[in-house]
Design an enzyme around this catalytic site. Structure first.
Site, mmCIF file in Angstrom:
data_model
loop_
_atom_site.group_PDB
_atom_site.id
_atom_site.type_symbol
_atom_site.label_atom_id
_atom_site.label_comp_id
_atom_site.label_asym_id
_atom_site.label_seq_id
_atom_site.Cartn_x
_atom_site.Cartn_y
_atom_site.Cartn_z
ATOM 1 N N GLU A 117 -1.413 -0.202 8.508
ATOM 2 C CA GLU A 117 -2.388 -1.073 9.155
ATOM 3 C C GLU A 117 -1.741 -1.896 10.254
ATOM 4 O O GLU A 117 -0.507 -1.977 10.364
ATOM 5 C CB GLU A 117 -3.033 -1.992 8.121
ATOM 6 C CG GLU A 117 -2.041 -2.860 7.366
ATOM 7 C CD GLU A 117 -2.648 -3.484 6.118
ATOM 8 O OE1 GLU A 117 -3.662 -4.202 6.239
ATOM 9 O OE2 GLU A 117 -2.115 -3.258 5.010
ATOM 10 N N HIS A 150 0.845 -1.188 0.000
ATOM 11 C CA HIS A 150 0.000 0.000 0.000
ATOM 12 C C HIS A 150 0.884 1.244 0.000
ATOM 13 O O HIS A 150 1.932 1.263 0.666
ATOM 14 C CB HIS A 150 -0.898 0.029 1.240
ATOM 15 C CG HIS A 150 -1.650 -1.239 1.464
ATOM 16 N ND1 HIS A 150 -2.590 -1.729 0.586
ATOM 17 C CD2 HIS A 150 -1.588 -2.141 2.480
ATOM 18 C CE1 HIS A 150 -3.084 -2.857 1.048
ATOM 19 N NE2 HIS A 150 -2.491 -3.137 2.190
ATOM 20 N N ARG A 164 -1.351 -4.995 -6.114
ATOM 21 C CA ARG A 164 -1.136 -6.441 -6.103
ATOM 22 C C ARG A 164 0.100 -6.754 -6.932
ATOM 23 O O ARG A 164 0.166 -6.421 -8.120
ATOM 24 C CB ARG A 164 -2.381 -7.136 -6.678
ATOM 25 C CG ARG A 164 -2.419 -8.637 -6.491
ATOM 26 C CD ARG A 164 -3.663 -9.242 -7.125
ATOM 27 N NE ARG A 164 -4.880 -8.745 -6.528
ATOM 28 C CZ ARG A 164 -5.935 -8.301 -7.221
ATOM 29 N NH1 ARG A 164 -5.904 -8.286 -8.535
ATOM 30 N NH2 ARG A 164 -7.010 -7.875 -6.598
ATOM 31 N N HIS A 180 3.569 -7.437 1.811
ATOM 32 C CA HIS A 180 2.984 -8.363 2.778
ATOM 33 C C HIS A 180 1.899 -9.219 2.134
ATOM 34 O O HIS A 180 1.412 -8.909 1.038
ATOM 35 C CB HIS A 180 2.390 -7.599 3.968
ATOM 36 C CG HIS A 180 1.279 -6.663 3.586
ATOM 37 N ND1 HIS A 180 1.508 -5.428 3.039
ATOM 38 C CD2 HIS A 180 -0.071 -6.791 3.662
ATOM 39 C CE1 HIS A 180 0.355 -4.816 2.801
ATOM 40 N NE2 HIS A 180 -0.624 -5.626 3.160
#
Length: 323
Positions: free
Chosen positions: A120, A103, A198, A178
């Site tokens: 996150e 991200h 992605r 990740h």
């Protein structure tokens, strides 16, 4: 007067999802669809959470912030974020490996989309035997080495694999490569963003038979190469007390594991509080309310509520989240 708010889960069908969100947490009666995510509290466009309980039922989160402002989210939070809610909170069920992804951080996301980036944190609520997650690189990796690995379909060999168990906590800053592994369930607390690049998807194909779309070029500028980060967060859990898990500029997370009543005072934090019931059953009492949280349920405690009494039916656990 404001009271603890519950919201309709926003369910997301995913190719890697399953039926845990339906069968274990009762998010839906549909046990055939492969739901991978339940967005518990969201303010993203087209995905704004709707209240289900009390006199504010059928109002959405954005309407409530516009009406109640600091009373709902805290004066400081409102001054900083305006009508936007500063978190996106999910429960995720991975019945297959998620794609390897990254991200963008705030700077890149603002440049490209005029949005927040996505930092996150994952709290593991379930893990099958030998299950794990991929977070960060397993050695110092230069950009060209990464590019070569992507071209040779070998990017997974560069990733650090962590076996996981219930209660493990991982901080994943924006820019970190990740992937959530098969057989893992998590509570995810993140910045309010849905920007995902992605990189590799285990050679998986869509229902149509076509390969899934990748964002290799976009991801290259988003990855933070050679940054040393501690991803797994160690903490000491106390019983019948509040245990500090993590503090950051984005979110603060505690856990409350208890089997007897506790009183919480939030008069000093100037923020809303979110409870997610990880296990058990907890009754929430205040001057004008009595709400019940079952395992897998989430509630938003408005900033205007300074004190709340928590009464578990038996041994229970809450995650406590605020900014």
């Amino acid at each position: 007067m404001l009271y603890p708010l519950k919201f309709t889960p926003i369910l997301k069908e995913r190719i890697w999802g399953g039926n845990v969100l339906a069968k274990q947490y009762g998010k839906t009666d549909d046990i055939q669809t492969k739901f991978g995510e339940s967005w518990e509290i969201s303010d993203l466009d087209e995905n704004i959470s709707m209240v289900t309980n009390g006199f504010l039922a059928e109002n959405d989160l954005r309407e409530l912030i516009e009406t109640y402002m600091g009373e709902l989210v805290g004066d400081t939070v409102f001054e900083k974020n305006g009508l936007g809610f500063p978190l996106l909170i999910k429960i995720i069920d991975a019945q297959d490996d998620l794609s390897v992804q990254v991200h963008p951080d705030d700077t890149l996301a603002q440049q490209r989309y005029e949005q927040n980036g996505k930092t996150e944190i994952w709290y593991i609520v379930h893990a099958e035997e030998d299950a794990g997650i991929y977070v960060g690189f397993n050695k110092p990796v230069e950009k060209q080495e990464y590019v070569d690995a992507v071209q040779n379909n070998e990017v997974a060999s560069l990733l650090q694999f962590y076996p996981v168990k219930k209660g493990d906590l991982f901080f994943i800053p924006a820019g970190t490569v990740h992937a959530l592994g098969k057989g893992v369930g998590i509570i995810e607390v993140q910045q309010p963003s849905d920007i995902t690049y992605r990189i590799f998807d285990w050679n998986r194909v869509e229902v149509s038979g076509l390969p899934r779309t990748l964002h290799v070029a976009e991801a290259l500028d988003a990855i933070h190469f050679n940054e040393k980060e501690v991803y797994k967060i160690e903490y000491e859990e106390k019983f019948n007390a509040t245990s500090t898990l993590f503090r950051s500029e984005f979110f603060n997370i505690n856990t409350v594991t208890f089997d007897k009543p506790l009183q919480k005072n939030y008069s000093t934090i100037d923020s809303f509080v979110v409870y997610i019931c990880v296990e058990g059953e907890v009754h929430l009492f205040g001057n004008n309310f009595h709400e019940v949280l079952l395992a897998g349920e989430t509630t938003l405690i408005p900033a205007a509520i300074p004190e709340i009494n928590l009464v578990p039916n038996s041994k229970s656990q809450l995650l406590e989240i605020y900014v």
